[in-house]
Design an enzyme around this catalytic site. Structure first.
Site: not given
Ligand code: TPP
Ligand code: MG
Length: 692
Positions: A36, A284, A436, A497
């Site tokens: 990234h 990204h 939680e 539950h």
């Molecule tokens: C709980 C979770 N869901 C999905 C992902 C997959 N994922 C990794 S980065 C991303 C997008 C993140 O967007 P943002 O936080 O805006 O990061 P940016 O691209 O701006 O750095 C996703 C959906 C993850 N890492 N964790």
């Protein structure tokens, strides 16, 4: 001097360092053909400012207890962390907290970004790379964990600081993206942090309006600033992520602020500087491509063909910044700590024990011993007695519940236990509210800060904590997850539950110790065992309803729990023909069945098996002693999914467990309907043995 450094005057050194972070990130992702790049390119100025201008962190000793913490919650931008740990020459330490005398992340690690054994893995890994404060990657976990770190600092300050001795006064800097803002756990954590007024906590939100699928306008249009104002946070805005003076100013306002956490909304451009990828979703999670890398470096005024370049002057400039500042702060702290030790030797000793995850002398004194009692006591009630003893013996043992304290029996009731609140940061009862998800991560934040935290809820809601439980195991931190209402014990509440698959799914998490004790004395032994874990989290699964307290003069002592499974009741001559294996509330069912079988001349054995994981780590010899390979007639009894029990009962064995959801009815009726009764066990045993 390299060609780059020559062309720059000293005031450009900030920029040189920032562009080094950017280009290391770009090159690493390009080389790995995965990763990234965009967010490191955008946030390099922020991370540079936090580290080189603000944070008090000594790269020579990343374990210094009073260091400021840095959490990268948008873990996919890990190259920010690898670049900064490398450029600051942060040192490596091991799991015994010894300094290894070499760099945590080398340039070679960065060249081998995302490759096997590289200290620059895909996401920040606490157990793997020194200088990483928490594992992040599942979005939202990092920010929530940082709330636990902030609570920990407040608690430590309250317990240990004395007039003139600010032993703990560190701060927590957390970087997050759109994803962290969208994830529910982030909202829970922000709400809790706002309530607690954690003014030692600063989140910086990378407001780039881009996520994987494109512009955030497709799914995320709320007013984040208003949301955080409503949570009670101080909200600041920096409209240009390249403006390091504004960033530094805002961080200063955070430091000056009291009574509330700070949120800095930072408007940024993902892929900053890339002529074709800036502000796009492609920036990204994809390498820029060779040609775009060149164009981007040109835009930065960087040699286009240089790779993994750290220009002369960069390491030195970090040394002048964070290196010097961190070393000085650390040196002064050490001096302060020596004076503190002279004045408060006992407190100083506690701090040192905590740092090594050791327990104080006498930590297990006065643990209860429960007399035999057919009516017995509920697992949760036994747990309450143990918790109250441990919390008095171990100053830094503390915890709470997600609003189920009265049901989980997690409340510390001894005089002086106190309740943690903004105005009472020394309290040992934590109130997580009905959150939680955040509780799990917050507990991890506390454990990462070397406290021994526990958190309770119903076992069914372990689902809401599962990501944090998994991360605790991955990080190898000894968080304690207490779950009550472990099966159908609150029958009338019904299938919503009643846990079914939860034990199987937690047992599947590598490194996690899952324990389901069978009576009150096993509960005591379970805690004794858990407290001695230094690098493993534990899940404790407790009954709501009373369980008979076994007569340990007649049956084997509960200390057998320490081996995961043990022979509780045996056939004459230790020569069984059938083995009944049980956990938790089903142990007494198995014991009843055993007595009936013995009376009928059937050589039965009962194995209490509170923990698969611990048992699996015993020697083959011990395991064969408990479950002799030549005894094929085996029955496992557990009020949970049958999934996985084949491994202990074998191809010829049977499992009395759940293959459906439960039902809403009084417990007795459920036990009958689903077959958790001694008569079913004895009938099955006879069937297996071919007896009438
Ligand atoms: C709980 C979770 N869901 C999905 C992902 C997959 N994922 C990794 S980065 C991303 C997008 C993140 O967007 P943002 O936080 O805006 O990061 P940016 O691209 O701006 O750095 C996703 C959906 C993850 N890492 N964790
Ligand atoms: Mg984004």
């Amino acid at each position: 001097m390299s060609p780059v450094a020559e062309t720059l005057n000293t005031t450009d050194l900030d920029q040189l360092c920032i562009n080094t972070i950017r280009t290391l990130s770009i090159d690493a992702v390009q080389q790995a053909k995965s990763g990234h790049p965009g967010t490191p390119m955008a946030l390099a100025p922020l991370v540079y400012t936090i580290w080189n201008r603000v944070m008090e962190f000594d790269p020579r000793d990343p374990l210094w207890p009073n260091r400021d913490r840095f959490v990268l919650s948008n873990g996919h931008a890990s190259m920010l962390l690898w670049s900064i740990l490398h450029l600051t020459r942060t040192q490596a330490v091991n799991a015994e907290y010894e300094n290894l005398g070499h760099a945590s992340v080398t340039l070679d690690d960065i060249r081998r970004f995302r490759q096997l054994d590289s200290k620059a893995p895909g996401h920040p890994e606490y157990h793997w790379v020194s200088g990483v404060e928490t594992t992040s990657g599942p979005l939202g976990q990092g920010i929530a964990t940082s709330v636990g770190m902030a609570i920990a600092q407040k608690w430590l300050a309250s317990r240990f600081n004395r007039p003139g001795f600010p032993i703990f006064d560190y701060r927590i800097y957390t970087v997050a993206g759109d994803g962290c803002m969208m994830e529910g756990i982030g909202s829970e954590a922000a709400s809790l942090a706002g309530h607690l007024g954690l003014d030692n906590l600063c989140w910086i939100y990378d407001n780039n309006r881009i996520t994987i699928e494109g512009h955030t306008s497709i799914a995320f249009t709320e007013d984040v600033a208003m949301r955080f104002l409503a949570y009670g946070w101080q909200v600041l805005r920096v409209s240009d992520a390249n403006d390091i003076e504004r960033i530094q100013h805002s961080l200063g306002r955070f430091r000056d602020n009291t009574g509330s956490p700070t949120m800095i909304i930072l408007d940024s451009h993902i892929g900053y500087g890339s002529p074709h990828k800036q502000d796009t979703a492609e920036a990204h999670g994809e390498p820029l491509g060779e040609e775009e890398v060149r164009l981007t470096k040109r835009a930065y005024g960087w040699p286009e063909d240089a790779k993994f370049l750290v220009p002369d002057g960069v390491y030195e400039y970090f040394e002048e910044g964070i290196g010097t500042r961190g070393a000085k702060a650390h040196r002064e702290w050490k001096k302060l700590f020596e004076a503190y030790r002279a004045r408060y030797p006992e407190l100083a000793a506690e701090i040192e024990q905590m740092q090594r995850r050791e327990l104080p002398n006498g930590w297990d004194r006065n643990l209860p011993v429960f007399p035999a009692d057919p009516k017995g006591i509920a697992g949760r009630d036994a747990s309450n007695k143990v918790l109250n003893v441990l919390a008095q013996n171990i100053p830094w043992f503390l915890g709470g519940s997600a609003d189920l304290g009265p049901s989980n029996k997690t409340l510390l009731t001894y005089e002086g236990a106190g309740h943690f609140q903004a105005n009472n940061p020394g309290g040992k009862n934590l109130h997580f509210g009905i959150r939680e998800h955040a509780m799990g991560a917050t507990l991890n934040g506390l454990a990462l800060s070397k406290l021994r935290p526990y958190g309770g809820t119903f076992f069914i809601f372990s689902d809401y904590e599962r990501p944090a439980i998994r991360l605790a195991a991955l990080m190898e931190v000894p968080t304690i997850f207490v779950f009550t209402h472990d099966a159908m014990g609150d029958g009338e509440d019904g299938p919503t539950h009643q846990p079914v698959e939860h034990l199987a799914s937690l047992r599947a998490i590598p490194g996690l110790v899952t324990l389901r004790p069978g009576d009150a004395n096993e509960v005591v032994e379970a805690y004794r065992c858990i407290l001695q874990l230094r690098h493993q989290p534990a899940v404790l699964v407790l009954s709501r309803q009373p369980l008979p307290t076994l007569d340990r003069t007649r049956y084997a002592p509960a200390t057998g729990l320490a081996r995961g499974a043990y022979v509780l009741a045996d056939a004459p001559g230790a020569n069984p023909e059938v083995i009944l294996i049980a956990t938790g509330s089903e142990v007494s069912v198995a014991v009843d069945a055993h007595e009936k079988l013995i009376a009928e001349g059937i050589r039965s054995r009962v194995v209490s098996m509170p923990s698969w994981d611990i048992f699996d780590h015993q020697t083959q010899e011990y395991r064969d002693q408990v479950l002799p390979p030549n005894v094929a007639a085996r029955i496992a009894v557990e009020q949970a999914s049958t999934f996985g029990w084949e491994r202990y009962v074998g191809a010829k064995g049977r499992v009395i467990g759940m293959t459906t959801f439960g039902a809403s009815a009084p417990l007795k009726e459920l036990q009958r309907k689903f077959g958790f009764e001694p008569a079913r066990v004895t009938a099955m045993a006879k069937e297996l043995l071919g007896r009438k």
